[in-house]
Design an enzyme around this catalytic site. Structure first.
Site, PDB file in Angstrom:
ATOM      1  N   SER A 249      38.098  38.832  36.946  1.00  0.00           N
ATOM      2  CA  SER A 249      37.902  38.490  35.540  1.00  0.00           C
ATOM      3  C   SER A 249      38.134  39.702  34.650  1.00  0.00           C
ATOM      4  O   SER A 249      38.180  40.837  35.105  1.00  0.00           O
ATOM      5  CB  SER A 249      36.495  37.952  35.314  1.00  0.00           C
ATOM      6  OG  SER A 249      35.611  39.035  35.117  1.00  0.00           O
ATOM      7  N   LYS A 250      38.259  39.389  33.378  1.00  0.00           N
ATOM      8  CA  LYS A 250      38.552  40.417  32.383  1.00  0.00           C
ATOM      9  C   LYS A 250      37.454  41.470  32.340  1.00  0.00           C
ATOM     10  O   LYS A 250      37.715  42.647  32.102  1.00  0.00           O
ATOM     11  CB  LYS A 250      38.695  39.720  31.041  1.00  0.00           C
ATOM     12  CG  LYS A 250      38.919  40.650  29.872  1.00  0.00           C
ATOM     13  CD  LYS A 250      39.549  39.925  28.716  1.00  0.00           C
ATOM     14  CE  LYS A 250      38.510  39.217  27.863  1.00  0.00           C
ATOM     15  NZ  LYS A 250      38.982  38.957  26.500  1.00  0.00           N
TER      16      LYS A 250
END
Ligand code: GLU
Length: 477
Positions: A249-250
């Site tokens: 994920s970011k």
């Protein structure tokens, strides 16, 4: 059939590694065909999520890795415009047409009712009362200016079937498909509609996207069917995972291409690594340039199992690419990391020659060279080394011998210093390491350094070398 693939990123402001991998596969599928075309389409219909400068990041990233597109917003092409917000009227036109064809209907429900549909937890299926309206009635209300959305109509019973190039034959009950919004009240399409219209009008032959779209693909196929269009080949790919449970994920800094580049990973190494996240060449080879990938990539060798992003593996691979750089290329990459952290004036070429053979990422440079500015605090225990057959007392003797020898040396080159210290060891019946090792510790205060004793001595110069050895002798006394 001429192959046409598209990369269709939303401008989110960063390039997720999973998206870049999708782009890579799209690119490789197109380039396997001499006349294949790789198209860039910007999917910016979600205006709330618009990020300033995000499109430039997409351009820059693709260019940086050498994935040049054949058609796109900046270079045009026969199927433009290539930015969805510039195609707004087109979607509306097709959405109304789809209503006429029976594949969609006007819906005048309030937002609350419509939102209930999304309540997946309670699994409430939204039964749209507007479906019961006759087309004439619905059109009258539209003409009278009532706000409406256009929703997909799914009346089919039984199972939807389609073939996926990676996951094989897929079957999903029509029952499970929701009659989602295709055209919003502000006239913008949803992804679920825009992707179909665009992929058809742009004559896309292969759609590569994350496997989270497997379950909505039957809805897209219904739209193709209503219009009498042929669906593309579907190539769904497994997600890139951080570990067995979590998607990359970011928030985890390694998820974006820019973050990796900032940490000192080479774009070529990143591309090589992500090619193997979900695809394999069928043998043990691992190092492939983009040009080599173009020649050997095949959809048949894509895997279904989720790929775990292994930073250790990428780091190793990055080291392989660093080794292959020319001296000049290495220096260009390394310079900002050296100049940004080092205060001492050193010969940058000498330093790079010492760094290149062992470095794994450019981001490691500041940590690896900090001792050149100043010897860190260290424990005299460091002088005890079984392999080198040294201890504190022997090291003190070795440093004293080295100091008086080095004071007399004027040719301060690595070759000469090495010859001098080697001779010194011989003259005193010592092993090379029994001189070199303590000198390296005295000069660096570290167990591991890029370069050996004499290379470090060259970098910091004669005066500093002698000073550091004197300090070390005092410390050992
Ligand atoms: N804009 C979509 C995304 O970024 C594209 C999905 C697709 O390739 O169809 O996820």
């Amino acid at each position: 059939m001429k192959i046409r693939t598209r990369f269709a990123p939303s401008p989110t402001g960063y390039m997720h590694i999973g998206n870049l991998r999708t782009a890579l596969y799209e690119y490789l599928i197109a380039k396997a065909d001499a006349e294949g075309k790789f198209i860039l389409r910007i999917e910016d219909t979600d205006q709330k999520r618009y990020v300033e400068g995000a499109t430039e990041i997409i351009y820059k990233t693709l260019k940086r890795v050498g994935m040049n597109w054949d058609e796109g917003p900046d270079i045009g092409g026969d199927f433009g415009p290539y930015v969805q917000s510039e195609r707004k009227t087109l979607y509306a036109e097709y959405a109304h047409k789809l209503v006429e064809l029976g594949g969609a209907h006007y819906c005048f429900c309030s937002k609350e009712e419509a939102d209930e549909e999304k309540d997946e937890e309670q699994n409430i299926k939204f039964e749209d009362p507007c479906k019961k309206l006759s087309l004439e009635d619905a059109k009258r209300r539209v003409a009278a200016g009532e706000p409406y959305v256009i929703r997909q109509t799914i009346n089919k019973q039984g199972k939807s079937k389609y073939h996926d190039e990676v996951y094989g034959d897929i079957e999903i009950d029509y029952d499970e498909l929701d009659e989602g919004v295709l055209l919003k009240s502000d006239g913008f399409p949803t992804y679920n509609f825009a992707n179909v219209v665009d992929d058809h009008l742009m004559e896309i032959t292969h759609v590569v996207r994350g496997n989270e779209y497997i379950s909505s693909t039957p809805k897209y196929n219904l739209i193709y069917e209503s219009f009498g269009w042929t669906p593309p080949h579907y190539v769904h790919v497994p997600p890139v995972m951080k570990d067995a449970q979590h998607k990359l994920s970011k928030r985890n800094g390694d998820a974006s291409f820019q973050d990796l580049v900032a940490k000192g990973y080479l774009p070529e190494a990143i591309i090589n690594y992500i090619a193997l996240l979900g695809w394999n060449p069928g043998n043990d080879e691992e190092i492939f340039s983009l040009d080599e990938l173009k020649k050997i990539f095949s959809v048949e060798r894509l895997n279904r199992s989720p790929a775990i992003f292994d930073i250790v593996k990428l780091t190793w691979m990055n080291g392989q690419y660093i080794r292959k750089l020319s001296e000049a290329e290495f220096l260009d990459y390394a310079r900002p990391y050296i100049e940004g952290s080092l205060k001492r004036k050193v010969d940058i070429q000498d330093l790079c020659r010492v760094l290149q053979p062992r470095l794994e990422t450019f981001g490691d440079i500041p940590n690896q060279i900090d001792f050149l500015d100043e010897v860190p605090n260290y424990d005299n225990e460091l002088y005890v080394n079984k392999k080198m057959k040294t201890d504190e007392a022997m090291s003190k003797t070795a440093l004293e011998l080295s100091l008086s020898r080095l004071e007399t040396v004027s040719d301060w080159s690595n070759d000469n210093l090495f010859a001098e210290l080697k001779a010194l060891a011989e003259e005193n019946g010592m092993k090379n390491g029994q001189i070199m090792y303590p000198v390296r510790i005295a000069l660096s205060g570290k167990a591991a350094t890029p370069g050996g004793a004499t290379e470090i001595a060259v970098l910091i110069g004669k005066a500093e070398t002698l000073q550091r050895i004197k300090t070390a002798i005092e410390k050992l006394s």
